[in-house]
Design a protein around this motif. Structure first.
Motif, PDB file in Angstrom:
ATOM      1  N   ALA A 209     -12.116   5.416 -13.508  1.00 59.28           N
ATOM      2  CA  ALA A 209     -11.974   6.579 -12.628  1.00 59.28           C
ATOM      3  C   ALA A 209     -10.644   6.548 -11.880  1.00 59.28           C
ATOM      4  CB  ALA A 209     -13.132   6.627 -11.636  1.00 59.28           C
ATOM      5  N   LEU A 210     -10.248   5.360 -11.441  1.00 58.38           N
ATOM      6  CA  LEU A 210      -9.002   5.215 -10.670  1.00 58.38           C
ATOM      7  C   LEU A 210      -7.762   5.243 -11.556  1.00 58.38           C
ATOM      8  CD1 LEU A 210      -9.393   2.438  -7.918  1.00 58.38           C
ATOM      9  CD2 LEU A 210      -8.439   4.730  -7.603  1.00 58.38           C
ATOM     10  N   GLY A 211      -7.939   4.798 -12.799  1.00 60.61           N
ATOM     11  CA  GLY A 211      -6.784   4.659 -13.672  1.00 60.61           C
ATOM     12  C   GLY A 211      -5.933   3.469 -13.284  1.00 60.61           C
ATOM     13  N   LEU A 212      -6.565   2.498 -12.626  1.00 61.53           N
ATOM     14  CA  LEU A 212      -5.879   1.286 -12.167  1.00 61.53           C
ATOM     15  C   LEU A 212      -6.783   0.088 -12.389  1.00 61.53           C
ATOM     16  CD1 LEU A 212      -4.657   2.346  -8.583  1.00 61.53           C
ATOM     17  CD2 LEU A 212      -3.177   1.938 -10.549  1.00 61.53           C
ATOM     18  N   PRO A 213      -6.197  -1.105 -12.614  1.00 61.33           N
ATOM     19  CA  PRO A 213      -7.043  -2.298 -12.653  1.00 61.33           C
ATOM     20  C   PRO A 213      -7.611  -2.577 -11.258  1.00 61.33           C
ATOM     21  CG  PRO A 213      -4.717  -2.880 -12.946  1.00 61.33           C
ATOM     22  CD  PRO A 213      -4.790  -1.397 -12.902  1.00 61.33           C
TER      23      PRO A 213
ATOM     24  N   VAL B 287      -5.960  -2.804  -5.871  1.00 58.49           N
ATOM     25  CA  VAL B 287      -7.270  -2.555  -5.259  1.00 58.49           C
ATOM     26  C   VAL B 287      -8.162  -3.757  -5.520  1.00 58.49           C
ATOM     27  CG1 VAL B 287      -9.310  -1.042  -5.256  1.00 58.49           C
ATOM     28  CG2 VAL B 287      -7.032  -0.067  -5.653  1.00 58.49           C
ATOM     29  N   LEU B 288      -8.927  -4.151  -4.509  1.00 58.42           N
ATOM     30  CA  LEU B 288      -9.834  -5.291  -4.629  1.00 58.42           C
ATOM     31  C   LEU B 288     -11.258  -4.857  -4.301  1.00 58.42           C
ATOM     32  CD1 LEU B 288     -10.519  -8.376  -4.791  1.00 58.42           C
ATOM     33  CD2 LEU B 288      -9.852  -8.513  -2.361  1.00 58.42           C
TER      34      LEU B 288
ATOM     35  N   PRO C 150      -6.315  -1.412  -0.257  1.00 58.10           N
ATOM     36  CA  PRO C 150      -7.753  -1.175  -0.120  1.00 58.10           C
ATOM     37  C   PRO C 150      -8.586  -2.359  -0.622  1.00 58.10           C
ATOM     38  CG  PRO C 150      -6.679   0.523  -1.485  1.00 58.10           C
ATOM     39  CD  PRO C 150      -5.744  -0.631  -1.351  1.00 58.10           C
ATOM     40  N   VAL C 151      -9.467  -2.841   0.253  1.00 57.16           N
ATOM     41  CA  VAL C 151     -10.429  -3.880  -0.113  1.00 57.16           C
ATOM     42  C   VAL C 151     -11.808  -3.257   0.067  1.00 57.16           C
ATOM     43  CG1 VAL C 151     -11.364  -6.144   0.477  1.00 57.16           C
ATOM     44  CG2 VAL C 151      -8.885  -5.746   0.576  1.00 57.16           C
ATOM     45  N   LEU C 152     -12.513  -3.081  -1.042  1.00 59.88           N
ATOM     46  CA  LEU C 152     -13.754  -2.318  -1.024  1.00 59.88           C
ATOM     47  C   LEU C 152     -14.966  -3.182  -0.710  1.00 59.88           C
ATOM     48  CD1 LEU C 152     -13.167  -0.106  -4.213  1.00 59.88           C
ATOM     49  CD2 LEU C 152     -12.337   0.248  -1.874  1.00 59.88           C
TER      50      LEU C 152
ATOM     51  N   VAL D 283      -8.120 -11.693  -1.176  1.00 60.00           N
ATOM     52  CA  VAL D 283      -7.387 -10.819  -0.250  1.00 60.00           C
ATOM     53  C   VAL D 283      -5.954 -11.326  -0.090  1.00 60.00           C
ATOM     54  CG1 VAL D 283      -7.208 -10.042   2.145  1.00 60.00           C
ATOM     55  CG2 VAL D 283      -9.429  -9.994   0.991  1.00 60.00           C
ATOM     56  N   ALA D 284      -5.791 -12.625   0.034  1.00 55.71           N
ATOM     57  CA  ALA D 284      -4.450 -13.212   0.214  1.00 55.71           C
ATOM     58  C   ALA D 284      -3.565 -12.944  -0.995  1.00 55.71           C
ATOM     59  CB  ALA D 284      -4.568 -14.712   0.463  1.00 55.71           C
ATOM     60  N   ALA D 285      -4.176 -12.873  -2.189  1.00 53.69           N
ATOM     61  CA  ALA D 285      -3.400 -12.674  -3.422  1.00 53.69           C
ATOM     62  C   ALA D 285      -3.137 -11.202  -3.722  1.00 53.69           C
ATOM     63  CB  ALA D 285      -4.154 -13.302  -4.602  1.00 53.69           C
TER      64      ALA D 285
END
Length: 395
Positions: A83-87, A111-112, A54-56, A103-105
């Protein structure tokens, strides 16, 4: 249903450009209400579960095409991570070098968040080259921002025409709920429309009288309709220059077989203040020096009886000055009745709009409604019968 859902897309290994609405309130650099963030979590988690990245894409405030530091989406990132519990990784632009590199990395399971799309003037102009620059970053487009779907912007409309596109879970829920309420609803249908001014909801009222069986009009708007019938409303908030228009709406409703419900009794006071001295009088007996601030108990009984005989309810706007006690009484009572019927499975209830959500939350009824829309303008435009560009582009 002309639009696709996440379930119909191949997401494994794909970069999914996901338009979200995280335009949340912030004070002193901290998000004060994360409701909109909570509502997009199912979409992000389902994309991750399907192997997608996912790229927001999102806007924040109204920077008007300028890079405004205090409108950077970086301020939302900590609340999103919590909220996500993720970096959540962050790119300092939504197109160009910084976005491409981020995006490439991006690895599977990450999540970006890209920087504010409205830092580019081309976003709100729905510029083709800007939409193409966004689209070049991913393989699939997912729109989960129904609240921005009434805007034909690069990240809501332009990009959807360039990539395989679908609705996210929140968009899917919004569209399904609204289709159930106004598309092919279970009848009878009752709509509650309140608020201060008839002038801001003309198209809404004009559309609803041809689609619903009963229309409850409340708030300051009701005063304008009472005045249109020659009733003296004292010092009440009313648009006396709109009485001819109100009369036309009443005539249109009669021709369409729509039953208009106006207050038959009202709560009046001499001052607009919490716990001001007040009295309940007949709707046509407002004293010259008083103002109508709420619908009375007889009116509430009639509204409740209408809810009981209906199968579908659409609600936009309060019945009185709900912000101050005791002039929230009618709104609270009607909301709790709708909640009770919804909980029992006897009523499909859909509500939306800023004041509406605040009023239903204050009444303690919101969680028991069938669906509460987080959208403001998009919800209203849908109720007005307009085509939403962000939705149309998905099909």
């Amino acid at each position: 249903m002309a639009w696709k859902t996440l379930d119909e897309m191949e997401l494994n290994g794909k970069t999914v450009l996901t338009r979200v609405d995280i335009n949340v309130p912030v004070k002193d650099g901290v998000v004060t209400d994360d409701t909109r963030i909570q509502r997009i979590l199912p979409t992000i988690r389902d994309i991750l579960a399907a192997g997608g990245k996912p790229v927001l894409l999102a806007h924040f405030g109204r920077p008007k095409g300028q890079r405004v530091p205090e409108m950077s989406l970086s301020v939302v990132r900590p609340a999103l991570e919590a909220a996500l519990g993720l970096p959540v990784k962050f790119a300092e632009d939504c197109i160009g070098g910084p976005a491409k590199q981020a995006v490439a990395a991006l690895q599977a399971g990450e999540v970006l968040l890209l920087e504010n799309t409205r830092f580019h003037a081309e976003e709100t102009k729905n510029d083709g080259a800007f939409a193409a620059a966004l689209a070049a970053l991913g393989n699939v487009y997912c729109n989960d921002a129904f609240s921005a779907a009434h805007r034909a912007h690069g990240s809501t409309e332009g990009i959807a025409r360039l990539l395989p596109a679908c609705a996210g879970r929140l968009m899917q829920a919004e569209l399904s709920a609204l289709e159930a309420a106004l598309g092919e609803p279970e009848r009878p249908v009752v709509a509650v429309v309140g608020g201060a001014k008839v002038s801001t909801k003309l198209e809404l009222l004009g559309n609803l009288v041809e689609k619903v069986n009963h229309l409850v009009i409340g708030g300051g708007m009701a005063n304008t309709f009472l005045a249109a019938q020659g009733i003296n409303v004292g010092k009440s908030l009313a648009e006396h220059d709109m009485t001819d228009t109100a009369s036309e709406i009443l005539t249109k409703a009669q021709a369409a077989g729509c039953n208009i419900i106006l207050p038959t009794d009202v709560v009046v006071a001499r001052e607009f203040a919490a716990n001001a001295a007040n009295e309940t009088v007949a709707a046509d007996a407002c004293p010259e020096d008083a103002m109508i601030l709420d619908a009375g108990p007889d009116s509430v009984v009639r509204i409740a009886e209408t809810f009981e005989m209906s199968k579908t309810l659409i609600w936009n706007g309060p019945l009185g000055a709900f912000e101050i006690e005791p002039f929230d009484t009618a709104t609270n009572a009607a909301a709790l009745k709708a909640a009770e019927l919804s909980e029992a499975g006897n009523l499909i209830s859909v509500a939306g709009g800023g004041d509406t959500v605040a009023a239903l939350n204050k009444a303690g009824a919101a969680e028991r409604f069938t669906y509460i829309s987080t959208a403001g303008g998009a919800f209203l435009e849908w109720m007005e019968g307009k085509t939403l560009p962000g939705v149309a582009a998905l099909s």
